[in-house]
Design an enzyme around this catalytic site. Structure first.
Site, PDB file in Angstrom:
ATOM      1  N   PRO A  71       0.827  -1.219   0.000  1.00 58.06           N
ATOM      2  CA  PRO A  71       0.000   0.000   0.000  1.00 58.06           C
ATOM      3  C   PRO A  71       0.853   1.257   0.000  1.00 58.06           C
ATOM      4  CG  PRO A  71      -0.767  -1.567   1.663  1.00 58.06           C
ATOM      5  CD  PRO A  71       0.541  -2.086   1.157  1.00 58.06           C
ATOM      6  N   GLY A 105       1.642   3.995  -4.968  1.00 55.07           N
ATOM      7  CA  GLY A 105       1.156   4.749  -6.119  1.00 55.07           C
ATOM      8  C   GLY A 105       0.549   3.922  -7.223  1.00 55.07           C
ATOM      9  N   SER A 126      11.880 -18.748   4.450  1.00 50.43           N
ATOM     10  CA  SER A 126      13.061 -17.900   4.301  1.00 50.43           C
ATOM     11  C   SER A 126      13.759 -17.595   5.617  1.00 50.43           C
ATOM     12  CB  SER A 126      12.685 -16.594   3.600  1.00 50.43           C
ATOM     13  OG  SER A 126      11.743 -15.877   4.362  1.00 50.43           O
ATOM     14  N   LYS A 160      13.104  -7.184   0.967  1.00 51.20           N
ATOM     15  CA  LYS A 160      13.764  -7.528   2.227  1.00 51.20           C
ATOM     16  C   LYS A 160      14.993  -6.656   2.463  1.00 51.20           C
ATOM     17  CE  LYS A 160      12.239 -12.361   2.128  1.00 51.20           C
ATOM     18  NZ  LYS A 160      12.653 -13.769   1.982  1.00 51.20           N
TER      19      LYS A 160
END
Length: 796
Positions: free
Chosen positions: A365, A368, A687, A730
């Protein structure tokens, strides 16, 4: 069985009689009434009256719903009555026919377990021989005659029988028996012992009822006349229509109800099959009766057909330089998205018949995505339509409702195209990952036809019932989570990922877009606010922690409002320079530290990296040891995949305990508790394998990992580090948190090219192929390095 009494011989003074409570009924003297008796106490009262050869006292309850009335629940005046006939019913109840004898006032109630009795005093009517009484009798009888005639609820023979009554008291009680009044008014008439006053009340009630009945008749007649007038007008209109059809023309001024629709159909350019459908519906509409509900439905349908842009389209501005300037002026960065738009325009310039692409902008979010759709429309000189699909559960929202339903309308796709007024708008489908399915259908499945360039040329809306060409529409979808998009829908779109912004990008966006916009909205001018570099850095680093810029814009708006307050209060004459100190004074205590506390070295603590819908984030993984039986406890609302990664790391440590210098018996005498804070947030994915391994090893060896170090990568039972996704997000999250060294899988080296150059220059990267590569960086001690070498030698 029956009982009868000589009323003249029995005085009723202090006489104790069995009482029968009445529900919602009042009995008058000389009335013969059948009663259904079912309550045990009431049945006992009837039996007592028959056995003792006494009258039965009938007294009305104040509340008809009370099954076991007490003295406070009864009126004080009732009627003594003869029992004329009784009949026992199969269900145990008894039908009793009684005749009222005279009024009586209760002196005392006597309640026992099985029966209710009363001591009463007889009330004799008070009759005065006056001319006024004769006049009242005539008036009452006249009003009663009018009531019988107007209401037609009472037989006319009743009037004749009442007319023969000479006794005023008897006539008054007989009239009371036929009055349509409620229990309270009937009780008031029963309690009125003066015959003159009782007749006055009767006359008042009859006059009121006659007036109400007359009003009802007037209303009924008026409604009947209106209905007859409407039917007559409809009949004349139908005749007039038939005459016009015979003459082959319309009314003199040509302004009847069909002229406008006929003109709209003739002026609207439609495909041949749509024109034929519209003509058939118009013929049906002409034949419809004027007041038919279906006529309005057909008229609305024809208006929709006429309002649709069947052939009208915007003319594309195929000027790549101008389009590039437009995109750059409205959005900073996003080079990959801009390049894709320019590619489409280039293809469109070379082949104007090419089918429109289906782009899906995926990102956290605030980066754009929605505003980028508007910029694309401006760059292409096309109309822009936005439809929010978040929370939609009904397939009819996409395909429309069939015309058989009341209030039916086309779906949101057709409504959006009609709103744009052209057949080739830029159509933004916002939040496609937040649609849901229920018993009303799956809107995502309905979108498959819309977003398939091979099928949407003949899109069928349930309301229109004709094909509409969507092939020229430039569809753009947006989503936060790519994995929540149904696979079939995902397969029809070209996904363009929008990662989170870097620090440098946020600074440029704030200065070029956010600050000027908020200054204008606050009514200030550019000279009144000077935003220093350290002030902007403080706002970005210590007041926001996001992938996008929404929270940053809110903070800029907050200090703009405070500056506006100072200007209005005349506290500020010139300009205000907002540096780091001023920003903290205006915005209050910062919620975030410049560098997160989690990066301070601690035993058993490792920093992992994760990808979320809001962009990248870091995970603090904590491990504690305690005496036990070798149990591994995992908390922090971890998903199944993450739990399996923790178990794989634990198994690897057990299998290589000697090489890692971990106590050999830890699996028998020691429990491990692994916790990932922020337990209310679900966490999953493979991960975090390397970070889990480092955290467990740190707790078992008592050595803290290096500071400002984060890691990502899936771990196997053989110690291999496998590649993961979301590297750019990340790394950006780690950089925001103050991390300056990142351990990542070697196979993810190709993904570093997507990381901005200024971030790559500010972070050291270690590409790990095996876990011992991570150990050499996490524990820069000779002993740990030696352990890593032993592990690698044992593996080889």
């Amino acid at each position: 069985m029956a009982n009868a009494y000589n009323t003249e011989a029995f005085a009723f003074h202090r006489t104790r009689l069995p009482m029968l409570p009445l529900k919602d009924a009042v009995i008058f003297p000389r009335m013969v009434v059948p009663l259904l008796v079912g309550r045990p106490a009431s049945l006992a009262a009837v039996e007592e009256a028959l056995a003792s050869d006494k009258p039965l006292f009938l007294c009305t309850q104040l509340d008809g719903s009370e099954e076991e009335p007490a003295a406070k629940d009864m009126y004080r005046i009732g009627v003594a009555a003869n029992i004329l006939q009784t009949l026992r019913m199969p269900d145990g109840t008894m039908k009793v026919v009684v005749e009222g004898i005279c009024r009586g006032r209760v002196q005392r109630f006597h309640f026992s377990a099985s029966i209710a009795e009363v001591s009463i005093r007889r009330l004799d009517p008070l009759v005065a021989e006056k001319e006024e009484l004769k006049g009242l009798i005539r008036t009452a009888f006249s009003q009663f005659e009018d009531y019988v005639r107007i209401s037609q609820r009472i037989s006319p023979e009743i009037v004749s029988s009442i007319q023969e009554i000479d006794e005023p008291d008897m006539m008054a009680d007989t009239l009371c028996a036929y009055l349509p009044v409620k229990v309270a008014e009937r009780q008031a008439l029963l309690e009125e012992n003066v015959v003159l006053k009782r007749l006055e009340k009767i006359v008042s009630i009859l006059m009121r009822e006659n007036e109400l009945i007359q009003i009802e008749h007037n209303v009924r007649n008026r409604v009947r006349e209106q209905m007859e007038r409407g039917q007559r007008e409809h009949y004349l209109q139908e005749q007039l229509k038939a005459i016009h059809q015979e003459l082959g023309g319309r009314s003199e001024d040509g302004g009847d109800e069909f002229s406008e629709i006929r003109r709209m159909l003739s002026e609207t350019p439609m495909p041949k099959e749509v024109k034929e459908k519209a003509e058939r519906e118009f013929v049906r509409y002409e034949r419809m009766p004027m007041l038919s509900p279906e006529g309005a439905v057909i008229r609305t349908y024809l208006e929709w057909l006429c309002d649709m842009p069947w052939k009208k389209r915007s003319r594309d501005a195929i000027n790549l330089k101008k389009a590039r300037r437009t995109l750059d002026a409205e959005h900073y960065g996003l080079e990959k998205v801009k390049e894709r738009i320019l590619e489409f325009l280039a293809v469109k310039k070379l082949n104007r018949f090419s089918k429109g692409p289906i782009l899906c902008l995926v990102g956290p979010p605030g980066v754009g995505k929605t505003s980028l759709g508007e910029s694309i429309a401006h760059a292409m000189n096309r109309k822009f339509v936005r439809v929010s699909l978040g929370g939609i559960r009904d397939e009819a929202e996409i395909r429309g409702h069939r015309r058989t339903y009341i209030g039916a309308l086309p779906g949101r796709i057709i409504q959006g195209v009609k709103k744009s007024g052209v057949k080739n708008p830029v159509f933004l489908l916002d939040e496609v990952d937040k649609m849901n399915a229920d018993f009303r259908g799956d809107p995502a499945s309905a979108l498959l036809e819309v977003l398939d360039p091979a099928q949407n040329k003949n899109f069928s809306d349930h309301y229109l019932e004709v094909d509409y060409d969507l092939s020229e529409v430039f569809f753009i979808a947006t989503a936060n989570n790519e994995y929540d998009i149904p696979h079939a829908l995902h397969d029809r779109m070209e996904v363009v990922r929008l990662p989170g912004y870097t620090m440098v990008e946020k600074e440029n966006i704030a200065r070029l877009f956010l600050l000027p916009r908020q200054i204008e909205e606050s009514g200030l001018n550019k000279k009144q606010i000077v935003l220093a570099d350290d002030g902007l850095d403080t706002i970005i680093q210590r007041y926001t922690r996001e992938a996008g810029v929404r929270e940053l814009e809110r903070k800029i708006a907050a200090f703009c409002r405070k500056v506006a307050l100072k200007v209005v209060s005349e506290e500020l004459k010139g300009n205000l320079r907002i540096d780091a100190e001023t920003a903290m004074d205006m915005l209050g205590p910062p919620p975030y530290s410049p560098i997160q506390a989690e990066v301070i070295p601690q035993v058993g603590v490792a920093i992992g990296m994760a990808w979320t819908q809001a962009g990248g984030d870091i995970l603090t993984i904590e491990t504690s040891t305690m005496k036990g039986k070798g149990l591994l406890k995992l908390t922090g609302q971890l998903g199944d995949v993450m739990k399996e990664s923790a178990e794989a790391a634990y198994t690897y440590i057990r299998s290589n305990a000697a090489l890692l210098k971990v106590p050999a018996d830890f699996a028998k005498n020691m429990d491990l508790h692994v916790h990932v804070p922020e337990g209310a947030i679900p966490k999953d994915g493979p991960s975090a394998g390397v970070a889990l391994f480092v955290s467990m090893l740190s707790a078992l060896t008592g050595k803290a990992p290096r500071a400002a170090l984060s890691m990502t990568g899936e771990i196997t039972l053989r110690g291999r580090v496998l590649p993961v996704g979301g590297i750019k997000e990340k790394v950006l999250a780690a950089h925001r948190a103050g991390i300056r060294h990142v351990i990542m899988p070697k196979e993810n080296a190709k993904d570093l090219i997507e990381v901005p150059e200024e971030i790559r220059n500010d972070i050291s990267f270690t590409l790990a192929e095996m876990v011992d590569d991570a150990l050499r960086i996490a524990y820069p001690v000779a002993e740990v390095k030696a352990a890593a070498r032993r592990v690698r030698a044992a593996q080889h």
